[in-house]
Design a protein around this motif. Structure first.
Motif, PDB file in Angstrom:
ATOM      1  N   SER A 209    -102.655 -74.928  -7.020  1.00  0.00           N
ATOM      2  CA  SER A 209    -101.929 -74.004  -6.147  1.00  0.00           C
ATOM      3  C   SER A 209    -102.112 -74.532  -4.735  1.00  0.00           C
ATOM      4  N   THR A 210    -101.186 -75.365  -4.318  1.00  0.00           N
ATOM      5  CA  THR A 210    -101.407 -76.199  -3.134  1.00  0.00           C
ATOM      6  C   THR A 210    -101.503 -75.405  -1.842  1.00  0.00           C
ATOM      7  N   GLU A 211    -100.926 -74.223  -1.816  1.00  0.00           N
ATOM      8  CA  GLU A 211    -100.993 -73.407  -0.598  1.00  0.00           C
ATOM      9  C   GLU A 211    -102.433 -73.008  -0.260  1.00  0.00           C
ATOM     10  N   ARG A 212    -103.334 -73.109  -1.231  1.00  0.00           N
ATOM     11  CA  ARG A 212    -104.735 -72.733  -1.022  1.00  0.00           C
ATOM     12  C   ARG A 212    -105.561 -73.839  -0.370  1.00  0.00           C
ATOM     13  N   HIS A 213    -105.000 -75.023  -0.243  1.00  0.00           N
ATOM     14  CA  HIS A 213    -105.800 -76.169   0.191  1.00  0.00           C
ATOM     15  C   HIS A 213    -105.381 -76.739   1.539  1.00  0.00           C
ATOM     16  N   ILE A 214    -104.571 -76.029   2.272  1.00  0.00           N
ATOM     17  CA  ILE A 214    -104.184 -76.469   3.611  1.00  0.00           C
ATOM     18  C   ILE A 214    -105.362 -76.244   4.553  1.00  0.00           C
ATOM     19  N   VAL A 215    -105.634 -77.220   5.409  1.00  0.00           N
ATOM     20  CA  VAL A 215    -106.810 -77.136   6.274  1.00  0.00           C
ATOM     21  C   VAL A 215    -106.438 -77.415   7.722  1.00  0.00           C
ATOM     22  N   ALA A 216    -107.190 -76.808   8.609  1.00  0.00           N
ATOM     23  CA  ALA A 216    -107.080 -77.100  10.035  1.00  0.00           C
ATOM     24  C   ALA A 216    -107.966 -78.295  10.356  1.00  0.00           C
ATOM     25  N   ALA A 217    -107.697 -78.922  11.477  1.00  0.00           N
ATOM     26  CA  ALA A 217    -108.501 -80.072  11.891  1.00  0.00           C
ATOM     27  C   ALA A 217    -109.908 -79.628  12.273  1.00  0.00           C
ATOM     28  N   THR A 218    -110.878 -80.488  11.950  1.00  0.00           N
ATOM     29  CA  THR A 218    -112.255 -80.265  12.379  1.00  0.00           C
ATOM     30  C   THR A 218    -112.732 -81.531  13.085  1.00  0.00           C
ATOM     31  N   GLU A 219    -113.965 -81.519  13.504  1.00  0.00           N
ATOM     32  CA  GLU A 219    -114.524 -82.680  14.179  1.00  0.00           C
ATOM     33  C   GLU A 219    -114.553 -83.911  13.278  1.00  0.00           C
ATOM     34  N   HIS A 220    -114.669 -83.661  11.964  1.00  0.00           N
ATOM     35  CA  HIS A 220    -114.857 -84.775  11.031  1.00  0.00           C
ATOM     36  C   HIS A 220    -113.661 -85.012  10.104  1.00  0.00           C
ATOM     37  N   THR A 221    -112.747 -84.072   9.999  1.00  0.00           N
ATOM     38  CA  THR A 221    -111.626 -84.217   9.077  1.00  0.00           C
ATOM     39  C   THR A 221    -110.315 -83.866   9.770  1.00  0.00           C
ATOM     40  N   PRO A 222    -109.242 -84.568   9.407  1.00  0.00           N
ATOM     41  CA  PRO A 222    -107.937 -84.258   9.993  1.00  0.00           C
ATOM     42  C   PRO A 222    -107.322 -83.027   9.350  1.00  0.00           C
ATOM     43  N   ALA A 223    -106.392 -82.436  10.045  1.00  0.00           N
ATOM     44  CA  ALA A 223    -105.657 -81.305   9.486  1.00  0.00           C
ATOM     45  C   ALA A 223    -104.664 -81.798   8.443  1.00  0.00           C
ATOM     46  N   THR A 224    -104.180 -80.885   7.627  1.00  0.00           N
ATOM     47  CA  THR A 224    -103.039 -81.196   6.771  1.00  0.00           C
ATOM     48  C   THR A 224    -101.901 -81.712   7.649  1.00  0.00           C
ATOM     49  N   SER A 225    -101.171 -82.671   7.176  1.00  0.00           N
ATOM     50  CA  SER A 225    -100.127 -83.309   7.978  1.00  0.00           C
ATOM     51  C   SER A 225     -98.931 -82.384   8.204  1.00  0.00           C
ATOM     52  N   PRO A 226     -98.152 -82.631   9.268  1.00  0.00           N
ATOM     53  CA  PRO A 226     -96.962 -81.819   9.563  1.00  0.00           C
ATOM     54  C   PRO A 226     -95.977 -81.836   8.401  1.00  0.00           C
ATOM     55  N   CYS A 227     -95.253 -80.732   8.250  1.00  0.00           N
ATOM     56  CA  CYS A 227     -94.338 -80.596   7.116  1.00  0.00           C
ATOM     57  C   CYS A 227     -92.970 -80.066   7.534  1.00  0.00           C
ATOM     58  N   PHE A 228     -91.970 -80.539   6.833  1.00  0.00           N
ATOM     59  CA  PHE A 228     -90.594 -80.064   6.932  1.00  0.00           C
ATOM     60  C   PHE A 228     -90.241 -79.495   5.569  1.00  0.00           C
ATOM     61  N   ILE A 229     -89.823 -78.230   5.520  1.00  0.00           N
ATOM     62  CA  ILE A 229     -89.530 -77.561   4.248  1.00  0.00           C
ATOM     63  C   ILE A 229     -88.097 -77.049   4.287  1.00  0.00           C
ATOM     64  N   ALA A 230     -87.346 -77.269   3.210  1.00  0.00           N
ATOM     65  CA  ALA A 230     -85.964 -76.788   3.144  1.00  0.00           C
ATOM     66  C   ALA A 230     -85.655 -76.273   1.742  1.00  0.00           C
ATOM     67  N   LEU A 231     -84.899 -75.194   1.679  1.00  0.00           N
ATOM     68  CA  LEU A 231     -84.525 -74.574   0.407  1.00  0.00           C
ATOM     69  C   LEU A 231     -83.340 -73.660   0.625  1.00  0.00           C
ATOM     70  N   SER A 232     -82.840 -73.077  -0.446  1.00  0.00           N
ATOM     71  CA  SER A 232     -81.781 -72.072  -0.362  1.00  0.00           C
ATOM     72  C   SER A 232     -82.321 -70.726  -0.807  1.00  0.00           C
ATOM     73  N   SER A 233     -81.848 -69.680  -0.152  1.00  0.00           N
ATOM     74  CA  SER A 233     -82.368 -68.345  -0.452  1.00  0.00           C
ATOM     75  C   SER A 233     -81.894 -67.832  -1.809  1.00  0.00           C
ATOM     76  N   ASP A 234     -80.877 -68.475  -2.405  1.00  0.00           N
ATOM     77  CA  ASP A 234     -80.395 -68.038  -3.718  1.00  0.00           C
ATOM     78  C   ASP A 234     -80.911 -68.945  -4.836  1.00  0.00           C
ATOM     79  N   ASP A 235     -82.030 -69.633  -4.599  1.00  0.00           N
ATOM     80  CA  ASP A 235     -82.630 -70.495  -5.621  1.00  0.00           C
ATOM     81  C   ASP A 235     -82.975 -69.651  -6.846  1.00  0.00           C
ATOM     82  N   GLU A 236     -82.363 -69.997  -7.972  1.00  0.00           N
ATOM     83  CA  GLU A 236     -82.545 -69.219  -9.191  1.00  0.00           C
ATOM     84  C   GLU A 236     -83.582 -69.813 -10.131  1.00  0.00           C
ATOM     85  N   VAL A 237     -84.160 -70.951  -9.769  1.00  0.00           N
ATOM     86  CA  VAL A 237     -85.104 -71.645 -10.647  1.00  0.00           C
ATOM     87  C   VAL A 237     -86.536 -71.543 -10.135  1.00  0.00           C
TER      88      VAL A 237
END
Length: 306
Positions: A209-237
């Motif tokens: 469940s990938t939404e659970r693993h997004i992280v902010a940047a810390t002193e030792h680790t980078p944040a999750t990378s920037p994302c572009f998301i696209a979909l349709s509101s009538d997605d039936e699948v």
């Protein structure tokens, strides 16, 4: 029956004329990372869709030298983790990326077949291959992103959030009508069953469940990378909640993100999808902004050592 119909709809949406482009082996020495238990005899290729993938490979599309801008995108087609729709959600996409100066690598990853880590293992190897060949292919190793469609969107989101080595970390993500979560009630049933089996453990559900693993940047680790998301509101699948929960989680961690929701288009944007120009213009502008930001930053590129 609903899950079977939903999976078949993914396959139908992906079918298109196949390309004559020659694929390259992901593991040239034939020694795979892990085993999905499938024999190559079960693999079938029909109308730009590859079923039962046992031997992973990839297509390399390079832009004309006068257009090349150093960016690279690893493209992960969808197919419900039962097939790879590599023509319509791969090769056709690669050609558009090339027109915009971006190198594209279309990965035909192995099917999980009860081995849930196998597709992600192939993606990690693909990123290593890209960065090992960055100089030869004219690629900036700090500008290698991932783009996924439907179940390929889930695989892309997994690459963004579950990477183990710096060389396998995407510098940005593009998720198109993606599967994101494996939670009951929100996931795409066919993708979930094919990836994790009919009765997955809670630990497995949480891991993918990938939404659970997004992280902010810390002193030792980078944040999750920037994302572009696209979909349709009538997605039936794939429930639209998949995209919105990933976007919400990105925003909550301070990760730059864009969410584009088109009123119509259904799943797969087949047929009379009237927003191609808007989508392409937005994605082209977003990629250009990433290049400008990367050029202005003094960023250390990923190391290939483990």
């Amino acid at each position: 029956m609903k899950r079977i119909l939903a999976f078949l709809s993914l396959v139908v949406l992906c079918c298109a004329e196949a390309s004559a482009q020659t694929p390259q082996p992901l593991y040239p020495d034939g020694k795979f990372d892990g085993d999905n238990g499938l024999d190559s005899s079960v693999t079938a290729d029909r109308d730009g869709v590859r079923f039962g993938v046992a031997v992973p490979d990839y297509f390399l599309f390079r832009p004309a030298p006068d257009k090349a801008n150093g960016q690279c995108v690893v493209v992960l087609p969808g197919g419900g983790y039962g097939c790879v729709c590599y023509q319509r959600e791969g090769i056709d996409v690669a050609r558009w990326l090339n027109e915009n100066g971006v190198t594209a690598v279309v990965l035909r990853y192995r099917m999980p077949n009860g081995h849930s880590e196998i597709p992600l293992t192939d993606v990690r190897r693909m990123f290593r291959t890209v960065r090992e060949n960055a100089a030869e292919w004219g690629i900036d190793p700090c500008q290698v992103g991932v783009m996924g469609f439907s179940a390929g969107g889930h695989l892309a989101a997994s690459a963004l959030t579950l990477f183990e080595f710096s060389y396998a970390r995407p510098d940005f993500g593009i998720l198109i009508y993606p599967v994101i979560t494996m939670q009951d009630g929100f996931s795409h049933g066919g993708s979930r069953d094919n990836l994790m089996g009919k009765d997955p453990s809670e630990d497995l559900i949480r891991r993918f469940s990938t939404e659970r693993h997004i992280v902010a940047a810390t002193e030792h680790t980078p944040a999750t990378s920037p994302c572009f998301i696209a979909l349709s509101s009538d997605d039936e699948v794939v429930p639209t909640r998949n995209s919105t929960m990933f976007y919400d989680s990105l925003c909550s961690k301070g990760v730059p993100a864009e969410l584009h929701v088109y009123p119509t288009g259904r799943h797969g944007w087949i047929g009379d999808f009237v927003y191609w120009d808007e989508y392409h213009a937005s994605l082209s502008r977003w990629l250009k902004q990433l290049r400008k930001k990367a050029a202005a930053a003094d960023t250390a590129c990923p190391k290939l050592s483990r």
